[in-house]
Write an enzyme that holds these catalytic residues in place. Sequence first.
Site, PDB file in Angstrom:
ATOM      1  N   ARG A  88      52.445 -48.494  19.795  1.00  0.00           N
ATOM      2  CA  ARG A  88      52.451 -47.724  18.513  1.00  0.00           C
ATOM      3  C   ARG A  88      52.605 -48.485  17.234  1.00  0.00           C
ATOM      4  NH1 ARG A  88      54.132 -42.505  20.220  1.00  0.00           N
ATOM      5  NH2 ARG A  88      53.894 -40.878  18.376  1.00  0.00           N
ATOM      6  N   ARG A 160      58.580 -28.144  20.016  1.00  0.00           N
ATOM      7  CA  ARG A 160      59.369 -29.218  19.941  1.00  0.00           C
ATOM      8  C   ARG A 160      60.053 -29.479  18.406  1.00  0.00           C
ATOM      9  NH1 ARG A 160      55.301 -33.946  21.659  1.00  0.00           N
ATOM     10  NH2 ARG A 160      56.186 -34.778  19.720  1.00  0.00           N
TER      11      ARG A 160
HETATM   12  P1  AP5 Z   1      54.976 -38.368  21.106  1.00  0.00           P
HETATM   13  O1  AP5 Z   1      55.346 -37.285  22.019  1.00  0.00           O
HETATM   14  O2  AP5 Z   1      54.288 -39.600  21.532  1.00  0.00           O
HETATM   15  O3  AP5 Z   1      54.053 -37.771  19.895  1.00  0.00           O
HETATM   16  P2  AP5 Z   1      53.038 -37.860  19.048  1.00  0.00           P
HETATM   17  O4  AP5 Z   1      52.197 -39.131  18.909  1.00  0.00           O
HETATM   18  O5  AP5 Z   1      53.440 -37.612  17.743  1.00  0.00           O
HETATM   19  O6  AP5 Z   1      51.988 -37.153  19.448  1.00  0.00           O
HETATM   20  P3  AP5 Z   1      51.953 -35.791  20.235  1.00  0.00           P
HETATM   21  O7  AP5 Z   1      52.649 -35.949  21.585  1.00  0.00           O
HETATM   22  O8  AP5 Z   1      52.782 -34.866  19.109  1.00  0.00           O
HETATM   23  O9  AP5 Z   1      50.480 -35.528  20.158  1.00  0.00           O
HETATM   24  P4  AP5 Z   1      49.512 -35.613  21.385  1.00  0.00           P
HETATM   25  O10 AP5 Z   1      48.466 -36.438  20.810  1.00  0.00           O
HETATM   26  O11 AP5 Z   1      50.009 -35.729  22.652  1.00  0.00           O
HETATM   27  O12 AP5 Z   1      48.684 -34.162  21.369  1.00  0.00           O
HETATM   28  P5  AP5 Z   1      48.936 -32.776  22.396  1.00  0.00           P
HETATM   29  O13 AP5 Z   1      48.002 -33.381  23.801  1.00  0.00           O
HETATM   30  O14 AP5 Z   1      50.060 -32.558  22.607  1.00  0.00           O
HETATM   31  O15 AP5 Z   1      55.994 -39.093  20.210  1.00  0.00           O
HETATM   32  C1  AP5 Z   1      57.381 -38.459  19.726  1.00  0.00           C
HETATM   33  C2  AP5 Z   1      57.879 -39.150  19.118  1.00  0.00           C
HETATM   34  O16 AP5 Z   1      58.595 -40.192  19.971  1.00  0.00           O
HETATM   35  C3  AP5 Z   1      57.653 -40.196  17.972  1.00  0.00           C
HETATM   36  O17 AP5 Z   1      57.477 -39.464  16.663  1.00  0.00           O
HETATM   37  C4  AP5 Z   1      58.670 -41.420  17.994  1.00  0.00           C
HETATM   38  O18 AP5 Z   1      59.626 -41.012  17.061  1.00  0.00           O
HETATM   39  C5  AP5 Z   1      58.909 -41.609  19.587  1.00  0.00           C
HETATM   40  N1  AP5 Z   1      58.008 -42.777  19.834  1.00  0.00           N
HETATM   41  C6  AP5 Z   1      57.377 -42.335  21.102  1.00  0.00           C
HETATM   42  N2  AP5 Z   1      56.627 -43.456  21.585  1.00  0.00           N
HETATM   43  C7  AP5 Z   1      57.171 -44.370  20.775  1.00  0.00           C
HETATM   44  C8  AP5 Z   1      56.875 -45.718  20.552  1.00  0.00           C
HETATM   45  N3  AP5 Z   1      55.822 -46.393  21.471  1.00  0.00           N
HETATM   46  N4  AP5 Z   1      57.433 -46.425  19.539  1.00  0.00           N
HETATM   47  C9  AP5 Z   1      58.433 -45.706  18.608  1.00  0.00           C
HETATM   48  N5  AP5 Z   1      58.579 -44.466  18.855  1.00  0.00           N
HETATM   49  C10 AP5 Z   1      58.065 -43.736  19.810  1.00  0.00           C
HETATM   50  O19 AP5 Z   1      48.019 -32.114  21.605  1.00  0.00           O
HETATM   51  C11 AP5 Z   1      48.526 -31.268  20.595  1.00  0.00           C
HETATM   52  C12 AP5 Z   1      48.227 -29.822  20.494  1.00  0.00           C
HETATM   53  O20 AP5 Z   1      46.982 -29.528  20.261  1.00  0.00           O
HETATM   54  C13 AP5 Z   1      48.522 -29.105  21.871  1.00  0.00           C
HETATM   55  O21 AP5 Z   1      49.108 -27.673  21.537  1.00  0.00           O
HETATM   56  C14 AP5 Z   1      47.205 -29.015  22.465  1.00  0.00           C
HETATM   57  O22 AP5 Z   1      47.164 -28.040  23.387  1.00  0.00           O
HETATM   58  C15 AP5 Z   1      46.122 -29.017  21.250  1.00  0.00           C
HETATM   59  N6  AP5 Z   1      44.863 -29.505  21.792  1.00  0.00           N
HETATM   60  C16 AP5 Z   1      44.738 -30.501  22.355  1.00  0.00           C
HETATM   61  N7  AP5 Z   1      43.584 -31.064  22.223  1.00  0.00           N
HETATM   62  C17 AP5 Z   1      42.689 -30.000  21.517  1.00  0.00           C
HETATM   63  C18 AP5 Z   1      41.481 -29.684  21.132  1.00  0.00           C
HETATM   64  N8  AP5 Z   1      40.460 -30.421  21.507  1.00  0.00           N
HETATM   65  N9  AP5 Z   1      41.248 -28.703  20.273  1.00  0.00           N
HETATM   66  C19 AP5 Z   1      42.299 -27.659  20.184  1.00  0.00           C
HETATM   67  N10 AP5 Z   1      43.338 -28.020  20.595  1.00  0.00           N
HETATM   68  C20 AP5 Z   1      43.861 -29.203  21.187  1.00  0.00           C
HETATM   69 MG    MG Z   2      51.995 -36.093  23.407  1.00  0.00          MG
END
Ligand code: AP5
Ligand code: MG
Length: 214
Positions: A88, A160
Site C-alpha cells: 500500500r 465495518r
Molecule cells: P482494507 O481492509 O484493505 O480496506 P480498503 O483498502 O480500504 O479496502 P476495502 O476492504 O474497504 O475495499 P475493497 O476494495 O476490498 O472492496 P470490497 O470488495 O469490500 O484495509 C483496512 C485498513 O487496514 C486500512 O485503512 C489500513 O488502516 C489497514 N491496512 C490494511 N492493509 C494495510 C497495509 N498494507 N498497510 C498499512 N495499513 C493497512 O467492495 C466494497 C463494496 O462494494 C462491497 O459492499 C461490495 O459488495 C461492493 N462492490 C464491489 N464491487 C462492486 C461492483 N463492481 N459494483 C457494485 N458494488 C460492488
Molecule cells: Mg477489502
Amino acid sequence: MRLIMLGAPGAGKGTQAKRVAAKYNIPHISTGDIFRANIKNQTELGLKAKEYMDKGLLVPDDLVVDIVADRLLQDDCKEGFILDGFPRTIPQAESLDKALLSMKTKIDYAIDIAVPDENIVRRMSGRRACLKCGATYHIKYNPPKTEDICDTCLGEIVLRDDDKEETVLKRLGIYHEQTKPLIDYYNAQDILISVDGTVDIDDVTKSIIEILGV
Ligand code: AP5
Ligand code: MG
Ligand code: ZN
C-alpha cells in the site's frame, strides 16, 4: 500465479480477490482481514492496528511487512497467492520485492481495479463484512442469502467501523497520496493490468480472468 490486487478503498479488491483465488486455487491474503481478525481476538497487534484503522490511517509499514513476508513462506503459497490491500506504500512494495527475490520468485501481475471516488463513497455505506471469514457483501449489489448472515461461514455480517463516510473520505485521501503511486511502480515493471471496476461484479471478474487466462 502470484498476484497483487490494487485499487482504492471499496474498489472491489476483496470481492474480486476471493473469486480469483477460488478460480486459480491460490490463497487470498488480505492484510485488512488479518488486522480485523486480530482486533476481534484482541491481540497486541490488533490493539495497535485499531488505533490507525479507526482513523482511516495506514498502519505503519513495519507492522505489516513482516506479517506478509511470514505468510508468503507458508506451504500453501508455494504455487501462488493473491495479495489484497498489500502493498500500500512504495516502501512496502520494495520490501515485498526483496522478500520474493530471496524466495527466488516474483509477482506475475498487479491488477488495478479502477473506480472513481464518487462511486466509492456511494458503495461503502451499503457494504457489510463478515468478521469471521472476511467475505464482503453489499445490501443492494451483492446481498447475502439470509439477512445479516454470511453465506460461506454463517458468521454475523456487520458494517465495518471504518466505513463511516468521514473515515471513507480520509481513506480515499490517503489512497491518492500513498497507494496510487504503486500504479506507476508496477507499470514500470511491465506487470500492471487495469480493469474497469464500475461495471457489474461478474463483469469485473470476467475481464480479470480473460486477461490472466485459464
Ligand atoms: P482494507 O481492509 O484493505 O480496506 P480498503 O483498502 O480500504 O479496502 P476495502 O476492504 O474497504 O475495499 P475493497 O476494495 O476490498 O472492496 P470490497 O470488495 O469490500 O484495509 C483496512 C485498513 O487496514 C486500512 O485503512 C489500513 O488502516 C489497514 N491496512 C490494511 N492493509 C494495510 C497495509 N498494507 N498497510 C498499512 N495499513 C493497512 O467492495 C466494497 C463494496 O462494494 C462491497 O459492499 C461490495 O459488495 C461492493 N462492490 C464491489 N464491487 C462492486 C461492483 N463492481 N459494483 C457494485 N458494488 C460492488
Ligand atoms: Mg477489502
Ligand atoms: Zn463469513
